[in-house]
Design a protein around this motif. Structure first.
Motif, PDB file in Angstrom:
ATOM      1  N   PHE A 234      29.726  45.479  38.180  1.00  0.00           N
ATOM      2  CA  PHE A 234      29.809  44.812  36.876  1.00  0.00           C
ATOM      3  C   PHE A 234      30.500  45.669  35.818  1.00  0.00           C
ATOM      4  O   PHE A 234      31.436  45.206  35.147  1.00  0.00           O
ATOM      5  CB  PHE A 234      28.410  44.408  36.411  1.00  0.00           C
ATOM      6  CG  PHE A 234      28.408  43.638  35.134  1.00  0.00           C
ATOM      7  CD1 PHE A 234      28.792  42.307  35.104  1.00  0.00           C
ATOM      8  CD2 PHE A 234      28.021  44.236  33.944  1.00  0.00           C
ATOM      9  CE1 PHE A 234      28.794  41.587  33.916  1.00  0.00           C
ATOM     10  CE2 PHE A 234      28.024  43.520  32.757  1.00  0.00           C
ATOM     11  CZ  PHE A 234      28.406  42.194  32.749  1.00  0.00           C
ATOM     12  N   GLU A 235      30.084  46.926  35.662  1.00  0.00           N
ATOM     13  CA  GLU A 235      30.638  47.766  34.586  1.00  0.00           C
ATOM     14  C   GLU A 235      32.121  48.056  34.810  1.00  0.00           C
ATOM     15  O   GLU A 235      32.924  47.950  33.876  1.00  0.00           O
ATOM     16  CB  GLU A 235      29.856  49.076  34.442  1.00  0.00           C
ATOM     17  CG  GLU A 235      28.559  48.934  33.650  1.00  0.00           C
ATOM     18  CD  GLU A 235      28.712  48.196  32.309  1.00  0.00           C
ATOM     19  OE1 GLU A 235      29.772  48.338  31.653  1.00  0.00           O
ATOM     20  OE2 GLU A 235      27.791  47.459  31.931  1.00  0.00           O
ATOM     21  N   ASP A 236      32.497  48.415  36.044  1.00  0.00           N
ATOM     22  CA  ASP A 236      33.914  48.711  36.330  1.00  0.00           C
ATOM     23  C   ASP A 236      34.777  47.482  36.093  1.00  0.00           C
ATOM     24  O   ASP A 236      35.867  47.556  35.505  1.00  0.00           O
ATOM     25  CB  ASP A 236      34.084  49.155  37.796  1.00  0.00           C
ATOM     26  CG  ASP A 236      33.523  50.552  38.027  1.00  0.00           C
ATOM     27  OD1 ASP A 236      33.201  51.226  37.034  1.00  0.00           O
ATOM     28  OD2 ASP A 236      33.393  50.946  39.210  1.00  0.00           O
ATOM     29  N   PHE A 237      34.281  46.352  36.568  1.00  0.00           N
ATOM     30  CA  PHE A 237      35.014  45.085  36.424  1.00  0.00           C
ATOM     31  C   PHE A 237      35.172  44.746  34.939  1.00  0.00           C
ATOM     32  O   PHE A 237      36.254  44.403  34.461  1.00  0.00           O
ATOM     33  CB  PHE A 237      34.228  44.019  37.184  1.00  0.00           C
ATOM     34  CG  PHE A 237      34.755  42.612  37.100  1.00  0.00           C
ATOM     35  CD1 PHE A 237      36.109  42.328  37.196  1.00  0.00           C
ATOM     36  CD2 PHE A 237      33.866  41.545  36.963  1.00  0.00           C
ATOM     37  CE1 PHE A 237      36.574  41.019  37.140  1.00  0.00           C
ATOM     38  CE2 PHE A 237      34.311  40.235  36.913  1.00  0.00           C
ATOM     39  CZ  PHE A 237      35.666  39.976  36.988  1.00  0.00           C
ATOM     40  N   ARG A 238      34.087  44.882  34.187  1.00  0.00           N
ATOM     41  CA  ARG A 238      34.120  44.542  32.753  1.00  0.00           C
ATOM     42  C   ARG A 238      35.111  45.443  32.000  1.00  0.00           C
ATOM     43  O   ARG A 238      35.828  44.997  31.126  1.00  0.00           O
ATOM     44  CB  ARG A 238      32.709  44.662  32.171  1.00  0.00           C
ATOM     45  CG  ARG A 238      32.594  44.017  30.801  1.00  0.00           C
ATOM     46  CD  ARG A 238      31.188  43.657  30.444  1.00  0.00           C
ATOM     47  NE  ARG A 238      30.328  44.817  30.329  1.00  0.00           N
ATOM     48  CZ  ARG A 238      29.164  44.793  29.685  1.00  0.00           C
ATOM     49  NH1 ARG A 238      28.741  43.681  29.125  1.00  0.00           N
ATOM     50  NH2 ARG A 238      28.414  45.866  29.618  1.00  0.00           N
ATOM     51  N   LYS A 239      35.142  46.720  32.406  1.00  0.00           N
ATOM     52  CA  LYS A 239      36.091  47.646  31.759  1.00  0.00           C
ATOM     53  C   LYS A 239      37.528  47.189  31.994  1.00  0.00           C
ATOM     54  O   LYS A 239      38.355  47.215  31.087  1.00  0.00           O
ATOM     55  CB  LYS A 239      35.911  49.059  32.336  1.00  0.00           C
ATOM     56  CG  LYS A 239      34.835  49.839  31.597  1.00  0.00           C
ATOM     57  CD  LYS A 239      34.852  51.294  32.021  1.00  0.00           C
ATOM     58  CE  LYS A 239      33.599  51.974  31.518  1.00  0.00           C
ATOM     59  NZ  LYS A 239      33.024  52.917  32.455  1.00  0.00           N
ATOM     60  N   VAL A 240      37.833  46.782  33.221  1.00  0.00           N
ATOM     61  CA  VAL A 240      39.199  46.348  33.509  1.00  0.00           C
ATOM     62  C   VAL A 240      39.518  45.102  32.687  1.00  0.00           C
ATOM     63  O   VAL A 240      40.594  45.011  32.058  1.00  0.00           O
ATOM     64  CB  VAL A 240      39.375  46.060  35.017  1.00  0.00           C
ATOM     65  CG1 VAL A 240      40.760  45.458  35.295  1.00  0.00           C
ATOM     66  CG2 VAL A 240      39.179  47.313  35.855  1.00  0.00           C
ATOM     67  N   ILE A 241      38.617  44.152  32.650  1.00  0.00           N
ATOM     68  CA  ILE A 241      38.892  42.894  31.919  1.00  0.00           C
ATOM     69  C   ILE A 241      39.012  43.163  30.416  1.00  0.00           C
ATOM     70  O   ILE A 241      39.830  42.568  29.724  1.00  0.00           O
ATOM     71  CB  ILE A 241      37.795  41.842  32.232  1.00  0.00           C
ATOM     72  CG1 ILE A 241      37.839  41.443  33.706  1.00  0.00           C
ATOM     73  CG2 ILE A 241      37.930  40.615  31.334  1.00  0.00           C
ATOM     74  CD1 ILE A 241      39.165  40.897  34.183  1.00  0.00           C
ATOM     75  N   ARG A 242      38.214  44.098  29.910  1.00  0.00           N
ATOM     76  CA  ARG A 242      38.316  44.405  28.467  1.00  0.00           C
ATOM     77  C   ARG A 242      39.472  45.351  28.143  1.00  0.00           C
ATOM     78  O   ARG A 242      39.717  45.680  26.991  1.00  0.00           O
ATOM     79  CB  ARG A 242      37.027  45.092  27.997  1.00  0.00           C
ATOM     80  CG  ARG A 242      35.881  44.124  27.861  1.00  0.00           C
ATOM     81  CD  ARG A 242      34.753  44.822  27.151  1.00  0.00           C
ATOM     82  NE  ARG A 242      33.589  43.989  27.056  1.00  0.00           N
ATOM     83  CZ  ARG A 242      32.354  44.446  27.003  1.00  0.00           C
ATOM     84  NH1 ARG A 242      32.126  45.741  27.063  1.00  0.00           N
ATOM     85  NH2 ARG A 242      31.349  43.631  26.896  1.00  0.00           N
TER      86      ARG A 242
END
Ligand code: IPD
Length: 262
Positions: free
Chosen positions: A252-260
């Motif tokens: 979740f955190e890695d994915f969210r960082k990429v999307i943001r």
């Protein structure tokens, strides 16, 4: 697994609407070859499915509020509870004879989604979850996937169509995400994208410019299957904000960082 009376009501409504849609879907497959296409027919099928669901749910719980894709919002005598309903998520798939669409029904209590049912009637898969009791596909318990590396992960999204405003941001998301993961899918039914995250089929899903009825039921499915869900912007509620990001707990955190873009 025994659900609550509300959950049983939601499942009954989803199955009834699903049966009506399956009948109409067979007709849509035949209409592909006609010059006019099945557009008006699908609009009627969609409205009829919402009528069926509304009748079941509002007869069973007349004091609850209502938010439906086709009939809009009605406040209930009980202002703390409302149904959030998409009678046919994946309308474009349905229209084109693609068997990937679903009925989606959620119950919100005091601003929180507490139960959800997503019925993929063409495949006879019913996904359901209630707060604190886990997420289920038919009779099997669901868990989000255990993959921990972005490079192994497959993500789903919705790409804005017909001039919708979120297209440039989504294209930037894709440019950042695609080199970092194993693949991105755009299957055209947000409710099923979320159900597939809950089922461990996709590692995650995000979308910008999305409506409450597309995501409400899927949110509780992912959370009850052990995943995380938020709006793309920090601190916002996805149902209010109109953007969503969901993934297994490890990514979740890695994915969210990429999307943001962080
Ligand atoms: C649509 C689908 C699609 C998503 C769109 C939704 P509808 O819902 O869920 O996958 O990308 O944002 O509007 O119109 O088929 O109910």
């Amino acid at each position: 697994m025994q659900g609550s009376a509300n959950l049983n009501l939601m499942i009954k409504a989803a199955r009834k609407a699903g049966r009506s849609l399956v009948k109409d879907f067979r007709e849509v497959e035949n209409l592909q070859v006609s010059s006019k296409g099945p557009g008006d027919f699908v609009t009627r099928a969609d409205r009829e499915a919402e009528r069926i669901i509304k009748q079941e749910l509002m007869t069973g719980r007349p004091t609850y509020g209502w938010l439906g894709e086709e009939t809009g919002e009605t406040e209930g005598a009980d202002p703390t509870r409302r149904w959030i309903v998409d009678p046919l998520d994946g309308t474009t798939n349905f229209l084109h004879g693609l068997p990937h669409w679903a009925v989606s029904i959620a119950l919100e209590h005091k601003g929180e989604i507490v139960s959800g049912v997503i019925f993929d009637a063409a495949k006879d898969e019913i996904y359901w979850a209630e707060k604190g009791t886990g997420a289920w596909l038919n009779e099997s318990r669901l868990r989000v996937s255990g993959r921990r590396a972005m490079s192994d992960a497959v993500f789903a999204t919705g790409i804005p169509f017909a001039g919708r405003g979120a297209l440039p941001a989504t294209l930037q998301d894709l440019a950042r995400l695609m080199p970092a993961c194993a693949g991105v899918r755009r299957w055209g039914a947000a409710a099923l994208d979320l159900a597939y995250v809950a089922a461990g089929r996709f590692e995650g899903y995000w979308e910008r410019g999305i409506q409450p009825w597309d995501m409400a039921a899927g949110i509780i499915l992912v959370r009850e299957a052990g995943g995380f869900v938020s709006a793309i912007r920090e601190g916002d509620d996805p149902v209010q904000n109109g953007s969503i990001i969901a993934a297994n707990s490890a990514l979740f955190e890695d994915f969210r960082k990429v999307i943001r873009g962080e």
